[in-house]
Design an enzyme around this catalytic site. Structure first.
Site, PDB file in Angstrom:
ATOM      1  N   ASP A   6     -68.579 -70.015 -90.781  1.00  0.00           N
ATOM      2  CA  ASP A   6     -68.797 -68.587 -90.484  1.00  0.00           C
ATOM      3  C   ASP A   6     -67.947 -68.262 -89.259  1.00  0.00           C
ATOM      4  OD1 ASP A   6     -70.070 -65.978 -90.582  1.00  0.00           O
ATOM      5  OD2 ASP A   6     -71.261 -66.584 -88.854  1.00  0.00           O
ATOM      6  N   SER A   7     -67.869 -66.973 -88.929  1.00  0.00           N
ATOM      7  CA  SER A   7     -67.152 -66.602 -87.705  1.00  0.00           C
ATOM      8  C   SER A   7     -67.955 -67.010 -86.465  1.00  0.00           C
ATOM      9  CB  SER A   7     -66.924 -65.088 -87.681  1.00  0.00           C
ATOM     10  OG  SER A   7     -68.164 -64.425 -87.560  1.00  0.00           O
ATOM     11  N   TYR A  37     -64.891 -61.042 -87.724  1.00  0.00           N
ATOM     12  CA  TYR A  37     -64.111 -61.032 -88.959  1.00  0.00           C
ATOM     13  C   TYR A  37     -64.220 -59.673 -89.658  1.00  0.00           C
ATOM     14  CZ  TYR A  37     -62.887 -66.027 -89.372  1.00  0.00           C
ATOM     15  OH  TYR A  37     -62.336 -67.274 -89.212  1.00  0.00           O
ATOM     16  N   GLY A  38     -65.340 -59.005 -89.407  1.00  0.00           N
ATOM     17  CA  GLY A  38     -65.625 -57.751 -90.109  1.00  0.00           C
ATOM     18  C   GLY A  38     -64.651 -56.625 -89.837  1.00  0.00           C
ATOM     19  N   CYS A  68     -70.651 -66.633 -94.708  1.00  0.00           N
ATOM     20  CA  CYS A  68     -70.208 -65.395 -94.086  1.00  0.00           C
ATOM     21  C   CYS A  68     -70.004 -64.392 -95.222  1.00  0.00           C
ATOM     22  CB  CYS A  68     -68.893 -65.636 -93.356  1.00  0.00           C
ATOM     23  SG  CYS A  68     -68.157 -64.144 -92.676  1.00  0.00           S
ATOM     24  N   ASN A  69     -70.719 -63.285 -95.166  1.00  0.00           N
ATOM     25  CA  ASN A  69     -70.569 -62.267 -96.217  1.00  0.00           C
ATOM     26  C   ASN A  69     -69.173 -61.669 -96.220  1.00  0.00           C
ATOM     27  OD1 ASN A  69     -73.377 -61.361 -97.560  1.00  0.00           O
ATOM     28  ND2 ASN A  69     -73.729 -62.152 -95.505  1.00  0.00           N
ATOM     29  N   THR A  70     -68.629 -61.484 -95.027  1.00  0.00           N
ATOM     30  CA  THR A  70     -67.307 -60.866 -94.905  1.00  0.00           C
ATOM     31  C   THR A  70     -66.253 -61.705 -95.632  1.00  0.00           C
ATOM     32  OG1 THR A  70     -67.987 -59.991 -92.764  1.00  0.00           O
ATOM     33  CG2 THR A  70     -65.628 -60.022 -93.217  1.00  0.00           C
ATOM     34  N   CYS A 165     -75.039 -59.489 -93.720  1.00  0.00           N
ATOM     35  CA  CYS A 165     -74.228 -60.262 -92.771  1.00  0.00           C
ATOM     36  C   CYS A 165     -75.140 -61.384 -92.309  1.00  0.00           C
ATOM     37  CB  CYS A 165     -73.815 -59.375 -91.594  1.00  0.00           C
ATOM     38  SG  CYS A 165     -73.159 -60.286 -90.171  1.00  0.00           S
ATOM     39  N   THR A 166     -74.627 -62.605 -92.294  1.00  0.00           N
ATOM     40  CA  THR A 166     -75.508 -63.748 -92.021  1.00  0.00           C
ATOM     41  C   THR A 166     -76.076 -63.745 -90.603  1.00  0.00           C
ATOM     42  OG1 THR A 166     -73.490 -65.043 -91.700  1.00  0.00           O
ATOM     43  CG2 THR A 166     -74.659 -65.315 -93.795  1.00  0.00           C
ATOM     44  N   HIS A 167     -75.495 -62.958 -89.721  1.00  0.00           N
ATOM     45  CA  HIS A 167     -76.075 -62.841 -88.375  1.00  0.00           C
ATOM     46  C   HIS A 167     -77.425 -62.092 -88.381  1.00  0.00           C
ATOM     47  CE1 HIS A 167     -72.008 -63.815 -86.987  1.00  0.00           C
ATOM     48  NE2 HIS A 167     -72.411 -63.803 -85.730  1.00  0.00           N
TER      49      HIS A 167
HETATM   50  N1  DGL Z   1     -71.482 -63.411 -90.181  1.00  0.00           N
HETATM   51  C1  DGL Z   1     -70.446 -62.634 -90.770  1.00  0.00           C
HETATM   52  C2  DGL Z   1     -70.906 -62.050 -92.094  1.00  0.00           C
HETATM   53  O1  DGL Z   1     -71.815 -62.531 -92.724  1.00  0.00           O
HETATM   54  C3  DGL Z   1     -69.766 -61.543 -89.986  1.00  0.00           C
HETATM   55  C4  DGL Z   1     -69.508 -61.595 -88.543  1.00  0.00           C
HETATM   56  C5  DGL Z   1     -68.140 -61.083 -88.129  1.00  0.00           C
HETATM   57  O2  DGL Z   1     -67.827 -59.889 -88.306  1.00  0.00           O
HETATM   58  O3  DGL Z   1     -67.392 -61.911 -87.617  1.00  0.00           O
HETATM   59  O4  DGL Z   1     -70.319 -61.104 -92.560  1.00  0.00           O
END
Ligand code: DGL
Length: 235
Positions: A6-7, A37-38, A68-70, A165-167
């Site tokens: 993930d990021s 990453y988004g 990471c969803n992105t 988003c996994t966060h």
């Molecule tokens: N955790 C990432 C996700 O699931 C995104 C975080 C980012 O933007 O870096 O999309």
């Protein structure tokens, strides 16, 4: 060994769900230097992800979870076409989920929402939350800052809210408090209830591309500390 990528923190939030159901030695790559990453283009996301998977392969993993969803929404097909090992995406949770009859909203990074994946798969309405992942990386999990943010972006009423988003699952207690009528869905929980691995004991070696002194505390708050083999910051 299994690779997780993930990021940043989101993959560790997802790892918690993985370890609730599975046992394995995980190599974790968190690309803190390049987050968020988004805000990147699909091409930039693919280029960074390819490097991340290369790193995990060098460490000897035999399969990779893109938590990471992105990345999953923008680069999963290209990653699968590039590498000769199994690559799971967090977005694979959709295989195990029946879209509800209720209204569905999804909150996610701009790149995830703009990919249109969840709108197409669930008939969901997308809400971009560009600042949220970084706020969480800074330790805002349940304070006034995120409370105000969520109050502003979350619609009122009864609906299903996909935490895209996994966060974001660290915000679940707060979301339940300010929107008790909303049903939250955590893709990692659904994915890892369905995709299980039983391969030795639980352990995670954490590799980060930049330092964030809050990570030991985050790992403790997530209940992962006992599984940590080490935290290395790559230079
Ligand atoms: N955790 C990432 C996700 O699931 C995104 C975080 C980012 O933007 O870096 O999309």
């Amino acid at each position: 060994m299994v690779g997780f990528f993930d990021s940043g923190l989101g993959g560790l939030v997802a790892l918690k769900e993985f370890f609730s159901n599975s046992c394995a030695h995980v190599v974790y790559f968190g690309d803190l230097k390049n987050q968020p990453y988004g805000e990147k283009t699909p091409q930039e996301i693919f280029n960074l992800s390819r490097k991340a998977v290369d790193f995990l392969l060098e460490k000897g993993v035999r399969e990779v979870f893109i938590v990471c969803n992105t990345v999953s929404a923008n680069a999963l097909d290209d990653l699968r076409a590039t590498f000769g090992i199994p690559i799971h995406g967090i977005t694979d949770w959709l295989r195990y989920y029946t879209p509800p009859s209720k209204r569905v909203y999804v909150i996610g990074t701009p790149a995830t929402i703009r990919s249109g994946l969840y709108q197409k798969a669930l008939g969901a309405e997308g809400i971009e939350t560009p600042e949220l992942a970084l706020l969480i990386e800074e330790g805002h999990w349940e304070d006034e800052t995120v409370r105000e943010y969520l109050q502003r972006v979350l619609p009122r009423g009864e609906y299903v809210l996909v935490l895209g988003c996994t966060h974001y699952p660290v915000l679940e207690p707060l979301i339940r408090e300010i929107r008790p009528e909303v049903e939250t869905v955590d893709p990692a929980r659904i994915l890892f209830e369905n995709v299980r691995i039983n391969d030795g004991r639980r352990k995670v070696d954490v590799f980060l591309t930049a330092e964030n002194p809050l990570y030991p505390d985050f790992l403790k708050r997530l209940g992962l500390w006992d599984y940590v083999g080490g935290i290395d910051v790559l230079r």
